[in-house]
Each structure stands twice: as structure tokens, then as C-alpha cells.
Design an enzyme around this catalytic site. Structure first.
Site, PDB file in Angstrom:
ATOM      1  N   ASP A  13     -20.680 -21.288   6.596  1.00  0.00           N
ATOM      2  CA  ASP A  13     -21.336 -21.412   7.976  1.00  0.00           C
ATOM      3  C   ASP A  13     -21.424 -23.045   8.311  1.00  0.00           C
ATOM      4  O   ASP A  13     -21.339 -24.014   7.568  1.00  0.00           O
ATOM      5  CB  ASP A  13     -22.571 -20.907   7.811  1.00  0.00           C
ATOM      6  CG  ASP A  13     -23.462 -21.290   9.053  1.00  0.00           C
ATOM      7  OD1 ASP A  13     -22.916 -20.749  10.108  1.00  0.00           O
ATOM      8  OD2 ASP A  13     -24.799 -21.516   9.000  1.00  0.00           O
ATOM      9  N   LEU A  14     -21.475 -23.521   9.650  1.00  0.00           N
ATOM     10  CA  LEU A  14     -21.598 -25.053   9.937  1.00  0.00           C
ATOM     11  C   LEU A  14     -23.183 -25.500  10.088  1.00  0.00           C
ATOM     12  O   LEU A  14     -23.401 -26.149   9.368  1.00  0.00           O
ATOM     13  CB  LEU A  14     -20.655 -24.986  11.042  1.00  0.00           C
ATOM     14  CG  LEU A  14     -20.785 -26.640  11.680  1.00  0.00           C
ATOM     15  CD1 LEU A  14     -20.067 -27.612  10.466  1.00  0.00           C
ATOM     16  CD2 LEU A  14     -19.724 -26.577  12.900  1.00  0.00           C
ATOM     17  N   ASP A  15     -23.654 -24.912  11.272  1.00  0.00           N
ATOM     18  CA  ASP A  15     -24.827 -25.281  11.587  1.00  0.00           C
ATOM     19  C   ASP A  15     -25.956 -24.954  10.553  1.00  0.00           C
ATOM     20  O   ASP A  15     -26.092 -23.796  10.352  1.00  0.00           O
ATOM     21  CB  ASP A  15     -25.286 -24.859  12.796  1.00  0.00           C
ATOM     22  CG  ASP A  15     -24.534 -25.002  14.093  1.00  0.00           C
ATOM     23  OD1 ASP A  15     -24.018 -26.187  14.057  1.00  0.00           O
ATOM     24  OD2 ASP A  15     -23.815 -24.098  14.677  1.00  0.00           O
ATOM     25  N   THR A  21     -27.511 -29.691  12.436  1.00  0.00           N
ATOM     26  CA  THR A  21     -27.447 -29.446  13.747  1.00  0.00           C
ATOM     27  C   THR A  21     -28.338 -28.195  14.239  1.00  0.00           C
ATOM     28  O   THR A  21     -28.597 -27.946  15.450  1.00  0.00           O
ATOM     29  CB  THR A  21     -25.960 -29.070  14.335  1.00  0.00           C
ATOM     30  OG1 THR A  21     -25.502 -28.278  13.074  1.00  0.00           O
ATOM     31  CG2 THR A  21     -25.014 -30.231  14.488  1.00  0.00           C
ATOM     32  N   LYS A  49     -30.988 -18.648  14.356  1.00  0.00           N
ATOM     33  CA  LYS A  49     -30.108 -19.112  13.530  1.00  0.00           C
ATOM     34  C   LYS A  49     -29.022 -17.969  13.226  1.00  0.00           C
ATOM     35  O   LYS A  49     -29.118 -16.940  12.842  1.00  0.00           O
ATOM     36  CB  LYS A  49     -30.669 -19.318  12.265  1.00  0.00           C
ATOM     37  CG  LYS A  49     -31.292 -20.554  12.303  1.00  0.00           C
ATOM     38  CD  LYS A  49     -31.827 -21.103  10.683  1.00  0.00           C
ATOM     39  CE  LYS A  49     -32.894 -22.340  11.118  1.00  0.00           C
ATOM     40  NZ  LYS A  49     -33.719 -22.363   9.630  1.00  0.00           N
ATOM     41  N   GLY A  50     -27.599 -18.488  13.315  1.00  0.00           N
ATOM     42  CA  GLY A  50     -26.327 -17.500  13.037  1.00  0.00           C
ATOM     43  C   GLY A  50     -25.852 -16.909  14.121  1.00  0.00           C
ATOM     44  O   GLY A  50     -24.883 -16.495  14.317  1.00  0.00           O
ATOM     45  N   ILE A  51     -26.923 -16.598  15.062  1.00  0.00           N
ATOM     46  CA  ILE A  51     -26.392 -15.586  16.475  1.00  0.00           C
ATOM     47  C   ILE A  51     -25.816 -16.453  17.471  1.00  0.00           C
ATOM     48  O   ILE A  51     -26.128 -17.499  17.726  1.00  0.00           O
ATOM     49  CB  ILE A  51     -27.509 -14.585  16.558  1.00  0.00           C
ATOM     50  CG1 ILE A  51     -28.893 -15.314  17.350  1.00  0.00           C
ATOM     51  CG2 ILE A  51     -27.899 -13.767  15.396  1.00  0.00           C
ATOM     52  CD1 ILE A  51     -29.811 -14.244  17.891  1.00  0.00           C
ATOM     53  N   ASP A  52     -24.836 -15.831  18.347  1.00  0.00           N
ATOM     54  CA  ASP A  52     -24.184 -16.318  19.410  1.00  0.00           C
ATOM     55  C   ASP A  52     -25.130 -16.779  20.364  1.00  0.00           C
ATOM     56  O   ASP A  52     -26.279 -16.454  20.482  1.00  0.00           O
ATOM     57  CB  ASP A  52     -22.912 -15.739  19.717  1.00  0.00           C
ATOM     58  CG  ASP A  52     -23.499 -14.259  20.547  1.00  0.00           C
ATOM     59  OD1 ASP A  52     -24.168 -14.307  21.370  1.00  0.00           O
ATOM     60  OD2 ASP A  52     -22.923 -12.970  20.069  1.00  0.00           O
ATOM     61  N   ARG A  53     -24.537 -17.690  21.407  1.00  0.00           N
ATOM     62  CA  ARG A  53     -25.231 -18.301  22.360  1.00  0.00           C
ATOM     63  C   ARG A  53     -26.155 -17.127  23.140  1.00  0.00           C
ATOM     64  O   ARG A  53     -27.445 -17.253  23.571  1.00  0.00           O
ATOM     65  CB  ARG A  53     -24.372 -19.116  23.162  1.00  0.00           C
ATOM     66  CG  ARG A  53     -25.064 -19.966  23.930  1.00  0.00           C
ATOM     67  CD  ARG A  53     -24.143 -21.060  24.733  1.00  0.00           C
ATOM     68  NE  ARG A  53     -23.007 -21.528  23.961  1.00  0.00           N
ATOM     69  CZ  ARG A  53     -21.943 -22.183  24.446  1.00  0.00           C
ATOM     70  NH1 ARG A  53     -21.469 -21.927  25.553  1.00  0.00           N
ATOM     71  NH2 ARG A  53     -20.997 -22.684  23.281  1.00  0.00           N
ATOM     72  N   SER A  56     -28.798 -15.300  21.472  1.00  0.00           N
ATOM     73  CA  SER A  56     -30.045 -16.159  21.182  1.00  0.00           C
ATOM     74  C   SER A  56     -30.803 -16.101  22.418  1.00  0.00           C
ATOM     75  O   SER A  56     -32.094 -16.155  22.391  1.00  0.00           O
ATOM     76  CB  SER A  56     -29.484 -17.753  20.967  1.00  0.00           C
ATOM     77  OG  SER A  56     -28.689 -17.933  19.681  1.00  0.00           O
ATOM     78  N   SER A 120     -18.381 -20.099  11.493  1.00  0.00           N
ATOM     79  CA  SER A 120     -19.431 -20.013  12.137  1.00  0.00           C
ATOM     80  C   SER A 120     -19.403 -19.665  13.748  1.00  0.00           C
ATOM     81  O   SER A 120     -18.298 -19.339  13.962  1.00  0.00           O
ATOM     82  CB  SER A 120     -19.604 -21.900  12.669  1.00  0.00           C
ATOM     83  OG  SER A 120     -20.358 -21.947  13.627  1.00  0.00           O
ATOM     84  N   ALA A 121     -20.666 -19.292  14.045  1.00  0.00           N
ATOM     85  CA  ALA A 121     -20.544 -18.388  15.249  1.00  0.00           C
ATOM     86  C   ALA A 121     -20.572 -19.457  16.508  1.00  0.00           C
ATOM     87  O   ALA A 121     -20.375 -18.910  17.633  1.00  0.00           O
ATOM     88  CB  ALA A 121     -21.991 -17.830  15.502  1.00  0.00           C
ATOM     89  N   SER A 122     -20.473 -20.791  16.046  1.00  0.00           N
ATOM     90  CA  SER A 122     -20.450 -21.849  17.142  1.00  0.00           C
ATOM     91  C   SER A 122     -18.897 -22.055  17.828  1.00  0.00           C
ATOM     92  O   SER A 122     -18.028 -22.502  17.168  1.00  0.00           O
ATOM     93  CB  SER A 122     -21.076 -23.183  16.832  1.00  0.00           C
ATOM     94  OG  SER A 122     -21.041 -24.005  17.700  1.00  0.00           O
ATOM     95  N   ASN A 124     -18.790 -24.611  19.348  1.00  0.00           N
ATOM     96  CA  ASN A 124     -18.840 -25.984  19.271  1.00  0.00           C
ATOM     97  C   ASN A 124     -18.242 -26.698  17.875  1.00  0.00           C
ATOM     98  O   ASN A 124     -18.287 -27.814  17.681  1.00  0.00           O
ATOM     99  CB  ASN A 124     -19.935 -26.871  19.640  1.00  0.00           C
ATOM    100  CG  ASN A 124     -20.518 -26.414  21.030  1.00  0.00           C
ATOM    101  OD1 ASN A 124     -19.796 -27.029  22.045  1.00  0.00           O
ATOM    102  ND2 ASN A 124     -21.623 -25.761  21.318  1.00  0.00           N
ATOM    103  N   LYS A 151     -22.185 -12.513  14.101  1.00  0.00           N
ATOM    104  CA  LYS A 151     -23.093 -12.375  13.008  1.00  0.00           C
ATOM    105  C   LYS A 151     -24.293 -11.574  13.581  1.00  0.00           C
ATOM    106  O   LYS A 151     -24.714 -11.711  14.817  1.00  0.00           O
ATOM    107  CB  LYS A 151     -23.580 -13.582  12.499  1.00  0.00           C
ATOM    108  CG  LYS A 151     -22.400 -14.396  11.603  1.00  0.00           C
ATOM    109  CD  LYS A 151     -22.770 -15.568  11.360  1.00  0.00           C
ATOM    110  CE  LYS A 151     -21.766 -16.603  11.094  1.00  0.00           C
ATOM    111  NZ  LYS A 151     -22.120 -17.948  10.785  1.00  0.00           N
ATOM    112  N   GLU A 175     -24.393 -19.845   3.725  1.00  0.00           N
ATOM    113  CA  GLU A 175     -25.262 -19.590   4.911  1.00  0.00           C
ATOM    114  C   GLU A 175     -26.600 -19.955   4.842  1.00  0.00           C
ATOM    115  O   GLU A 175     -27.343 -19.874   3.667  1.00  0.00           O
ATOM    116  CB  GLU A 175     -25.300 -18.080   5.064  1.00  0.00           C
ATOM    117  CG  GLU A 175     -24.405 -17.585   6.247  1.00  0.00           C
ATOM    118  CD  GLU A 175     -24.546 -17.686   7.816  1.00  0.00           C
ATOM    119  OE1 GLU A 175     -25.538 -18.493   7.759  1.00  0.00           O
ATOM    120  OE2 GLU A 175     -23.751 -17.760   8.510  1.00  0.00           O
ATOM    121  N   ASP A 176     -27.223 -20.297   5.928  1.00  0.00           N
ATOM    122  CA  ASP A 176     -28.747 -20.611   5.830  1.00  0.00           C
ATOM    123  C   ASP A 176     -29.398 -19.582   7.032  1.00  0.00           C
ATOM    124  O   ASP A 176     -30.462 -19.758   7.038  1.00  0.00           O
ATOM    125  CB  ASP A 176     -28.952 -22.033   6.613  1.00  0.00           C
ATOM    126  CG  ASP A 176     -28.649 -22.052   8.206  1.00  0.00           C
ATOM    127  OD1 ASP A 176     -27.502 -21.603   8.460  1.00  0.00           O
ATOM    128  OD2 ASP A 176     -29.238 -22.715   8.929  1.00  0.00           O
TER     129      ASP A 176
END
Ligand code: BG6
Ligand code: MG
Length: 224
Positions: A13-15, A21, A49-53, A56, A120-122, A124, A151, A175-176
Site C-alpha cells: 500500500d502507499l498512503d 500522506t 483509510k484505504g477506500i477510494d475517493r 470516502s 494502492s487505491a489512489s 495519485n 478495497k 497495509e495501514d
């Protein structure tokens, strides 16, 4: 039973795992919530955290039961405004914003010929990897717009294993977020949770912070 010798790759995972971030996602959403007079809570802080835009935004609106007060166009506009603010925040990122211990961990994986991908779900993610100057470590980055479900569904982590050209049981996912741990477990990979162990109790291995994550520790846990 997983044994470290079977592990050939790592899906990140990234963020909140590689990049500092998660606080920017939170800051940008919090501004939208304030404008809409929606109280910011611990549940929102961890839930986004982890879910798409769009998921969220729905979580935030549903926390006050006001999702139906906004048209699809208005929701799109709110999500775009959040992302514009978020993009401003991440434009300042430098290699110093790689989370503690992760530079060393990536270098150690590379030295051990273990392959890496980004789950990542991002949307970006490629921009952030570039700003952090760590893109070259990864065989590939999952494009979240190309998978069926975000996710907590397994799709993103399953795709990350495909990018590595490995069966899921040979992959460790990091993952966080709770949603991300579910995604890793349901993809059939070995889950490493970074953060609150109670919240991430479904992870196979837990570390309190990124600085505790080492290859030696993961090996020790799996060969226990
Ligand atoms: C995840 C974050 O990595 O990416 C979520 O944990 C975020 O909080 C998601 O909503 C989608 O990110 P973006 O950058 O495409 O809005
Ligand atoms: Mg995360």
C-alpha cells in the site's frame, strides 16, 4: 502454513505505508466535512483509510445521514475539490516524506532479489512515487481504475501479485488500513498490518510503526 522461504514478492500500500500522506487525505477531507458541517470523528479518520475517493465521500456524508441531500453532480464536485486540495498538499512532497524505516526496507528487499509492486487505491500513486523518488523499486503499479472493486475487495492486491507474476501465497502485502488487510487476506496473500494492532487484528503480522518493519522481523514471524 507460510514459511519465509516461499515468499518471493511484496505488494505495498502507499498512503500511510510508504508515504506520509494519510494526514493529507485526512486534512483535505476534513476541510470538506467542516464546510458541510459534518463532525470529524475517529471513525471517519480511520474509515477513510484505504477506500477510494467516492467511497470516502459517501462514508463522510453517511456519517451524518445526508448523502441523499446531494446530487451525483454535487458529489463529483465535492470529490474533485477534495482532490484538488490534496494535489496541492502532495506537490510539496520530497524523498524525506518516505515514512521512517521504509527507505532501508526497500533497499533490503532489493538486495535480497525480492520483487515489489504497488497496491494502492489512489489514482495519485504514480505522482507520489515520483516525488518520493522510489518509483524504480517497483515492477509495476496497480491502476485502481482498471480493477472491478476497490478495497476491502481482494482485486487490488490480487492484481499486485499478477504484476509480480507470482501466485498470491508467495506474496506479502503491507497495509495501514482495515480495508487493506481484508483485501490482502481475501486475495490469499500474507498480511502485514502497520499501526494499531487492535484495529488491524486481522493481519497475520503486526508492527506498531513503519520503523519497526524489517525483513528479519517478517522472516522471524513467518518461521516461528
Ligand atoms: C488510499 C487512501 O490510499 O487512496 C484513501 O488511503 C484514499 O484515503 C484512496 O481515498 C484514493 O486516493 P485518491 O488519491 O485516488 O483520491
Ligand atoms: Mg494506506
Amino acid at each position: 502454513m507460510a514459511n519465509f522461504d516461499t515468499i518471493k514478492g511484496f505488494a505495498f500500500d502507499l498512503d500511510g505505508v510508504l508515504a506520509d500522506t494519510a494526514r493529507f487525505h485526512s486534512q483535505a477531507w476534513r476541510q470538506i466535512a467542516d464546510e458541510l458541517d459534518i463532525p470529524w470523528t475517529e471513525a471517519l479518520e480511520s474509515g477513510i483509510k484505504g477506500i477510494d475517493r467516492m467511497s470516502s465521500l459517501m462514508l463522510i456524508l453517511n456519517s451524518k445521514g445526508v448523502a441523499d441531500n446531494y446530487s451525483d453532480e454535487e458529489k463529483e464536485a465535492l470529490a474533485k475539490r477534495k482532490n484538488d486540495h490534496y494535489k496541492e498538499l502532495i506537490s510539496t512532497l520530497t524523498p524525506d516524506d518516505v515514512l521512517p524505516g521504509m527507505h532501508e526496507f526497500l533497499a533490503d528487499l532489493k538486495a535480497n532479489d525480492l520483487k515489489m509492486s504497488i497496491a494502492s487505491a489512489s489514482k495519485n500513486a504514480p505522482f507520489i512515487l515520483d516525488k518520493l523518488q522510489i518509483s524504480d523499486y517497483f515492477v509495476g503499479v496497480v491502476d485502481p481504475s482498471k480493477v472491478k472493486q476497490g478495497k476491502p475487495a481482494p482485486d487490488i492486491f490480487a492484481e499486485a501479485a499478477k504484476i509480480l507474476n507470482l501466485p498470491p501465497e508467495q506474496v506479502v502485502g503491507l497495509e495501514d488500513s482495515e480495508a487493506g488487510i481484508t483485501s490482502i487476506n481475501d486475495a490469499g496473500e500474507i498480511s502485514v498490518g502497520i499501526g494499531d494492532a487492535l484495529q488491524l487484528h486481522a493481519a497475520k503480522i503486526n508492527f506498531p510503526s513503519t520503523k519497526d518493519v524489517t525483513l528479519a522481523q517478517i522472516k522471524a514471524h513467518l518461521n516461528w
